[in-house]
Design a protein around this motif. Structure first.
Motif, PDB file in Angstrom:
ATOM      1  N   PRO A   1       0.830  -1.207   0.000  1.00  0.00           N
ATOM      2  CA  PRO A   1       0.000   0.000   0.000  1.00  0.00           C
ATOM      3  C   PRO A   1       0.864   1.256   0.000  1.00  0.00           C
ATOM      4  O   PRO A   1       1.988   1.254   0.505  1.00  0.00           O
ATOM      5  N   ALA A   2       0.330   2.328  -0.567  1.00  0.00           N
ATOM      6  CA  ALA A   2       1.088   3.573  -0.688  1.00  0.00           C
ATOM      7  C   ALA A   2       1.551   4.077   0.673  1.00  0.00           C
ATOM      8  O   ALA A   2       2.674   4.577   0.818  1.00  0.00           O
ATOM      9  N   ARG A   3       0.680   3.959   1.692  1.00  0.00           N
ATOM     10  CA  ARG A   3       1.065   4.440   3.015  1.00  0.00           C
ATOM     11  C   ARG A   3       2.243   3.647   3.568  1.00  0.00           C
ATOM     12  O   ARG A   3       3.164   4.229   4.160  1.00  0.00           O
ATOM     13  N   SER A   4       2.240   2.353   3.363  1.00  0.00           N
ATOM     14  CA  SER A   4       3.350   1.532   3.833  1.00  0.00           C
ATOM     15  C   SER A   4       4.629   1.852   3.076  1.00  0.00           C
ATOM     16  O   SER A   4       5.726   1.883   3.650  1.00  0.00           O
ATOM     17  N   ARG A   5       4.505   2.097   1.755  1.00  0.00           N
ATOM     18  CA  ARG A   5       5.683   2.479   0.971  1.00  0.00           C
ATOM     19  C   ARG A   5       6.299   3.755   1.538  1.00  0.00           C
ATOM     20  O   ARG A   5       7.518   3.877   1.667  1.00  0.00           O
ATOM     21  N   SER A   6       5.455   4.704   1.872  1.00  0.00           N
ATOM     22  CA  SER A   6       5.948   5.977   2.410  1.00  0.00           C
ATOM     23  C   SER A   6       6.644   5.764   3.752  1.00  0.00           C
ATOM     24  O   SER A   6       7.689   6.378   4.029  1.00  0.00           O
ATOM     25  N   ALA A   7       6.087   4.889   4.583  1.00  0.00           N
ATOM     26  CA  ALA A   7       6.698   4.635   5.890  1.00  0.00           C
ATOM     27  C   ALA A   7       8.052   3.954   5.735  1.00  0.00           C
ATOM     28  O   ALA A   7       9.023   4.292   6.425  1.00  0.00           O
ATOM     29  N   ILE A   8       8.119   2.989   4.833  1.00  0.00           N
ATOM     30  CA  ILE A   8       9.379   2.286   4.608  1.00  0.00           C
ATOM     31  C   ILE A   8      10.431   3.245   4.060  1.00  0.00           C
ATOM     32  O   ILE A   8      11.598   3.235   4.485  1.00  0.00           O
ATOM     33  N   LEU A   9      10.033   4.102   3.120  1.00  0.00           N
ATOM     34  CA  LEU A   9      10.966   5.083   2.572  1.00  0.00           C
ATOM     35  C   LEU A   9      11.432   6.053   3.650  1.00  0.00           C
ATOM     36  O   LEU A   9      12.600   6.460   3.680  1.00  0.00           O
ATOM     37  N   ALA A  10      10.533   6.422   4.560  1.00  0.00           N
ATOM     38  CA  ALA A  10      10.908   7.327   5.644  1.00  0.00           C
ATOM     39  C   ALA A  10      11.960   6.697   6.549  1.00  0.00           C
ATOM     40  O   ALA A  10      12.923   7.362   6.975  1.00  0.00           O
ATOM     41  N   ILE A  11      11.811   5.415   6.852  1.00  0.00           N
ATOM     42  CA  ILE A  11      12.788   4.735   7.709  1.00  0.00           C
ATOM     43  C   ILE A  11      14.132   4.634   7.000  1.00  0.00           C
ATOM     44  O   ILE A  11      15.192   4.893   7.595  1.00  0.00           O
ATOM     45  N   ALA A  12      14.103   4.270   5.723  1.00  0.00           N
ATOM     46  CA  ALA A  12      15.354   4.192   4.958  1.00  0.00           C
ATOM     47  C   ALA A  12      16.014   5.559   4.869  1.00  0.00           C
ATOM     48  O   ALA A  12      17.243   5.675   4.985  1.00  0.00           O
TER      49      ALA A  12
END
Length: 475
Positions: free
Chosen positions: A8-19
């Motif tokens: 999901p887009a929200r999860s992609r954003s969270a993963i990118l934020a952590i990276a």
């Protein structure tokens, strides 16, 4: 196990934020240490500038040599697990840096911190980019690069502030809350993945030999002025570097899991993108240290004032990095990199002609803004160009190798800056500083020449398997 389920887009954003947070962490310790270099030197008066340069170069060398083996090991044991271990190790080694009683122990702690950063760097993006379609990857790289640039922006003023109110040792202690936050969020949000088809062990011996070779090269460059460029010590160091790096090349051609995969180097865009990354990194890291030395030793700024004085450049990079990625996606990498290199040269000419008397608004500020714009255009775009034609199942290895080229450039840039500037008498300090900027100008012009060889227009998008076991990109 790797999942192929769409993210999901929200999860992609969270993963990118952590990276991006992990990238922030690694880059913060580059810029913040450069800023406090004069105060670290004052704490260890028995060591000269050439000895203390190893506080910077040891970190870069270890990362350059271990990025690929660390990424490959993470592919086998699990990328989420490796990421969390790397972040914890970074926190522990930051504490060791903070309590180091001598410059030698500080260098040793920086070596260990480099090991942790070598784990974090390739794994962070290897966890992210499988989540993004091909046409969005350069944009994701730009966001990750913007986080790194933000670290560069925070590093100088934060380092200066900590020196003003406390001590340089706090530049390492500030990593601890960041690592704790990344561990908590990473454990909750990141999805585990590994390469189920990976076989063989990474060439750790080759990586160790690479450390020896890069260390000998840096030693020869840093000490060349004192030893004499044709002296026995210089000749011996250059010889060790040549032999060691030749052995690494040989092992790359014969080892089943080499430090640098020859198959990737045969991909034209990857080869050109990685060479360009090395050249831009040479300029970038020489300028970071050169700016601080200029402001503190020639204009007489405090470390805090010098840190604040460099902020406009990284802030401009933050603004430019994201749009630069979108422009590269649309018009091709060359169309962004070449103009960016020309802007970079203009910035370095402005900075390199700075007068002995302080003139921040009229001279330094325009140079820093141009410098930041150029970095935002060039650095992440070269990284995106490097992996543009790499097969999806090789993104992890390609990311790590390109990152190794970047760190190799950091080693060369820092060593050349120290070698060219040296420890001049006060009357010669301005001329020495101006010579330092020439190192960066030459590197950027060479990078522009490399960029001209890239494809004129972006390659057509082709379907890529989502959830591939080694997907990553570099900035």
């Amino acid at each position: 196990m790797t999942t192929d389920a769409p993210t999901p887009a929200r999860s992609r954003s969270a993963i990118l934020a952590i990276a991006s947070g992990a990238g922030f962490l690694a880059f913060l310790d580059t810029t913040i240490v450069n800023t406090t270099f004069p105060d670290i030197a004052a704490s260890f008066p028995e060591a000269g500038r050439s000895e203390l340069s190893w506080i910077l170069d040891a970190y870069f060398i270890v990362i350059a040599a271990l990025l690929v083996p660390a990424g490959l090991l993470a592919d086998r044991v699990g990328r989420k697990r490796a990421f969390l271990v790397g972040v914890v190790l970074f926190g522990v080694t930051s504490l060791l840096c903070a309590i180091a009683p001598t410059w030698e122990t500080l260098v040793a702690a920086r070596v260990l911190q480099g090991v942790a950063a070598a784990i974090i760097a390739p794994v962070s993006l290897a966890l992210v980019l499988p989540e993004f379609p091909r046409e969005e990857r350069a944009t994701a790289v730009g966001i990750w690069g913007a986080a790194a640039a933000l670290a560069a922006a925070c590093g100088p003023p934060l380092g200066g502030l900590l020196v003003e109110v406390a001590d340089w040792r706090w530049i390492f202690l500030v990593n601890l809350p960041v690592t704790a936050l990344l561990v908590v969020l990473g454990a909750r949000v990141l999805r585990e993945s590994r390469d189920e088809h990976a076989s063989g062990r990474p060439d750790l011996l080759g990586a160790a030999i690479a450390v020896v070779g890069l260390g000998a090269l840096a030693l020869a460059l840093v000490e060349g002025r004192e030893w004499g460029w044709t002296g026995a010590e210089s000749a011996a160091s250059f010889a060790i570097a040549t032999v060691a790096l030749a052995v690494v090349v040989r092992r790359c051609l014969t080892h089943p899991v080499p430090v640098i995969d020859p198959a990737l180097m045969r991909i034209r865009s990857f080869r050109l993108g990685s060479i360009g990354t090395l050249l831009v990194a040479t300029a970038f890291f020489s300028v970071i240290l050169g700016n601080i030395l200029f402001l503190t030793q020639i204009w007489g700024y405090s470390v805090l004032d010098a840190g604040l004085g460099t902020v406009p450049g990284p802030l401009a990079t933050v603004v430019v990095s994201g749009p630069a990625g979108r422009l590269a996606d649309r018009f091709g990498h060359r169309a962004v990199i070449v103009p960016g290199c020309l802007v970079y040269v203009a910035a370095l000419l402005v900075l390199g002609s700075a007068p002995a008397e302080p003139d921040y608004v009229g001279h330094w500020l325009p140079g820093m803004v141009l410098n930041g714009i150029a970095i935002g255009l060039v650095f992440p775009t070269f990284g995106a160009a490097a992996v543009a034609d790499v097969p999806a199942d090789r993104f992890g290895a390609a990311s790590a190798i390109n990152g190794a080229f970047r760190q190799f450039g950091a080693v060369i840039g820092t060593a050349l800056l120290v070698a060219v500037v040296g420890e001049p008498a006060p009357a010669d300090a301005l001329d020495a500083a101006h010579r330092g900027y020439l190192v960066a100008i030459v590197a950027v012009l060479l990078a522009a020449g490399v960029a001209l060889l890239l494809r004129r227009v972006p390659a057509p998008a082709t379907p890529q398997p989502r959830g591939s076991t080694a997907n990553a990109m570099t900035a």
